[in-house]
Enzyme design. Sequence first.
Site, PDB file in Angstrom:
ATOM      1  CD  GLU A 157      -4.308 101.553  22.975  1.00 44.71           C
ATOM      2  OE1 GLU A 157      -4.305 100.761  22.019  1.00 44.71           O
ATOM      3  OE2 GLU A 157      -5.315 101.783  23.664  1.00 44.71           O
ATOM      4  CD  GLU A 315      -7.334 105.885  22.459  1.00 51.23           C
ATOM      5  OE1 GLU A 315      -7.959 104.869  22.128  1.00 51.23           O
ATOM      6  OE2 GLU A 315      -6.188 106.140  22.066  1.00 51.23           O
TER       7      GLU A 315
HETATM    8  C1  GLA Z   1      -6.895 102.100  20.816  1.00 48.66           C
HETATM    9  C2  GLA Z   1      -6.043 103.065  20.034  1.00 48.66           C
HETATM   10  C3  GLA Z   1      -6.835 103.954  19.132  1.00 48.66           C
HETATM   11  C4  GLA Z   1      -7.944 103.209  18.469  1.00 48.66           C
HETATM   12  C5  GLA Z   1      -8.814 102.586  19.503  1.00 48.66           C
HETATM   13  C6  GLA Z   1     -10.009 101.893  18.920  1.00 48.66           C
HETATM   14  O1  GLA Z   1      -7.185 102.526  22.057  1.00 48.66           O
HETATM   15  O2  GLA Z   1      -5.209 103.831  20.845  1.00 48.66           O
HETATM   16  O3  GLA Z   1      -5.938 104.474  18.169  1.00 48.66           O
HETATM   17  O4  GLA Z   1      -7.411 102.217  17.642  1.00 48.66           O
HETATM   18  O5  GLA Z   1      -8.061 101.644  20.206  1.00 48.66           O
HETATM   19  O6  GLA Z   1     -10.757 101.267  19.881  1.00 48.66           O
END
Ligand code: GLA
Length: 704
Positions: A157, A315
């Site tokens: 991210e 995710e």
């Molecule tokens: C992001 C991060 C993860 C985690 C999620 C929680 O997408 O990439 O590591 O922190 O949020 O929602």
Amino acid sequence: MRRETYPPIISKMPRLLHGGDYNPEQWPKEIRIADNDLMKQANWNAVSMGIFSWVSLELEEGKFTFEWLDEMMDMQAQNGRVVGLATPSAAAPAWLSKRYPETIRTGSDGVRRKHGNRVNYCWTSPIYRQKTSEMATRLAERYGKHPALAYWHVSNEFGGECHCDLCQEAFREWLKARYGSLDALNAAYWTAFWSHTFTDWSQLESPGEPHGETAIIGLTVDWRRFTSDRIIDFYLNETNALRAAAPGVPATTNLMGTYTGLDPFKIAPHVDFIAWDSYPWFGLTPWDVDSWITTSFIHDLNRGLKGGKPFLLMECSPSSSNWYPVMGLKRPNAHMLEGLQAIAHGADGVQYFQWRQGRGSSEQYHGAVVAHNNRTDARVFQEVAALGKTLGQLTPVAGAPFKAEVALIHDWESAWAIEATVAPRLDKKNYTKTVIEHYEHFWEQGIAVEVIDSECELSGYKMVIAPMLYMIKPGVAERLAQFVKDGGTLVTTYWSGWVDQNTLAFQGGYPEPLRSALGIRVEEIDALYPDQHNQVVVEKSGLLDRGSKYAASELCERVQAETAEVLAVYGEDFYAGDPALTRNIYGKGQAIYVASRNEDAFNRDLFAGLTEQLGIKPCVEGSWTKGVTVQCREGATADFLFVLNCTDKEATITLNEQGLQNAVDGTPAASSFQLPAFGSRVLIRSLTPQQPVALPEVAAPAAS
Ligand code: GLA
Ligand code: ZN
């Protein structure tokens, strides 16, 4: 007949992926062994590992500890799961920050942050780049040929800015490359205003609150461009190291939807497939339809990043996310719906954050497949396992294209310019919200939409919608005009075509470069107070019904028609009777201009009129309760129709189609049926109706 489909995103796992973040370094051996078995029960075929594992891989500078990861990689391979192996650069070990403080990020206030958190590193620091590329090389050398390795998950991210001296210097170099001379830069920035003329490159600094420059709009937008480019450069630093040491392994990174800090259309060519993280905040009204629509829109955007290729939902939460202001639970059925929604829009896999809920730290209460209750009979675990089973049954969907005749433009640079500009109102600029409002009707009707940016290819679409395209970059107006000339329908709105790529206002009436295509000239814009409204009154039937009235609010432009015909006018105020909706026939096509921000019913009716006129059809005709959508993926021998009830009530669906099959088991399906709250169903429409589609045996997932 067999239609072309895309190759699997992961050649080792030619099916829909189901899995997610797994952090074995946080757990003792007996739990890791238990997890292996539980993953089978959850129908996982993929894991992401190593995302924040730096300190577990390099406990001290140069002291590498890969043994635990060796074991974990082997375990995945032995159990038929593939691995997206991450480079751990998203979170630095304390030893690194202490020894090399330059690696830590500096805020826009000019203050270097302290060690901690994550994504807290400088985009430019040579030491950070050297350390992360060394780690990437080691990972690639060690695991590049590992049977479980499917792809590289580069960092995590990407986001945020760094204002340290190293980044400032890189910014100046970036500006030199962009403008070539200070004269060109001064002209682009209109710096004679307030005596801002730069006479030496060293005078340029990053803009921003609380102490920095905020008055030069072009500089603010350039800083955002630069930061986005820096992130891509940082990504390439690691990715090039991986590719050099392990050629042929795909690489990607997880994007963040409509996050504005990185232009996803710019990074897209550098990743081998698109991946994104979806955490819909289902708003203050729990589980409202709008949030589902927004999520659909973002899926379409991610598919659009690589011209329609399948992507990976890297995710999402198996339950809720602990950082929501209110941690509402996912309602029954909603998990299946969320997963199938992603697949419907072109995802070839659904993954989670995370496998096992940690016992401590800031995400200890974030939803996970295995919660603190540690039970497989828990609701969340069961729903995850059920989705995994369904994804196995939907194997033929993998690689199936999603095709759209309508394109909707969401442009990052235009968004940055809108954010930076000091007009025509400081609140409710609402760029992304407005784009999504132009998406809603299509979603409700089950009409496919591709989300693109203003520089994407336009041929092949029947209609292109460009709401609030404030900035028109070089070549864009010509391409949009050509699209219309060739027979396309362009719909654009107020606040489009005001500035060039440098944010300098066009002269002669907006949207200047599109004026001949649109056949209008915008003279001025009226911003309305919260309780102030105007009305759009339809004068000519055709697209909308004569006499219909729609409320306009917030932004109303005063427009003069040049060659365009006026379809609707304002009903009130001193500009009553002036054009509010125009259509210009241009070449073989038409260009529609919507001068004001109108209530939803206006978009619905306008797009209903246009789709009917242009013969743009939903993927399946029928009728369904509002809040339900139907989306389609076109497989080799059949269409897969995803019927998604995004409401918290039972819904009724009637499809004008016979001979459908249930996708999960191939049995004949009724064309009229009920879905419970948040219910979903996947149907097959065979290309040769007399020949039902034979589903392949769903073998246990296997990594080769
Ligand atoms: C992001 C991060 C993860 C985690 C999620 C929680 O997408 O990439 O590591 O922190 O949020 O929602
Ligand atoms: Zn920096």
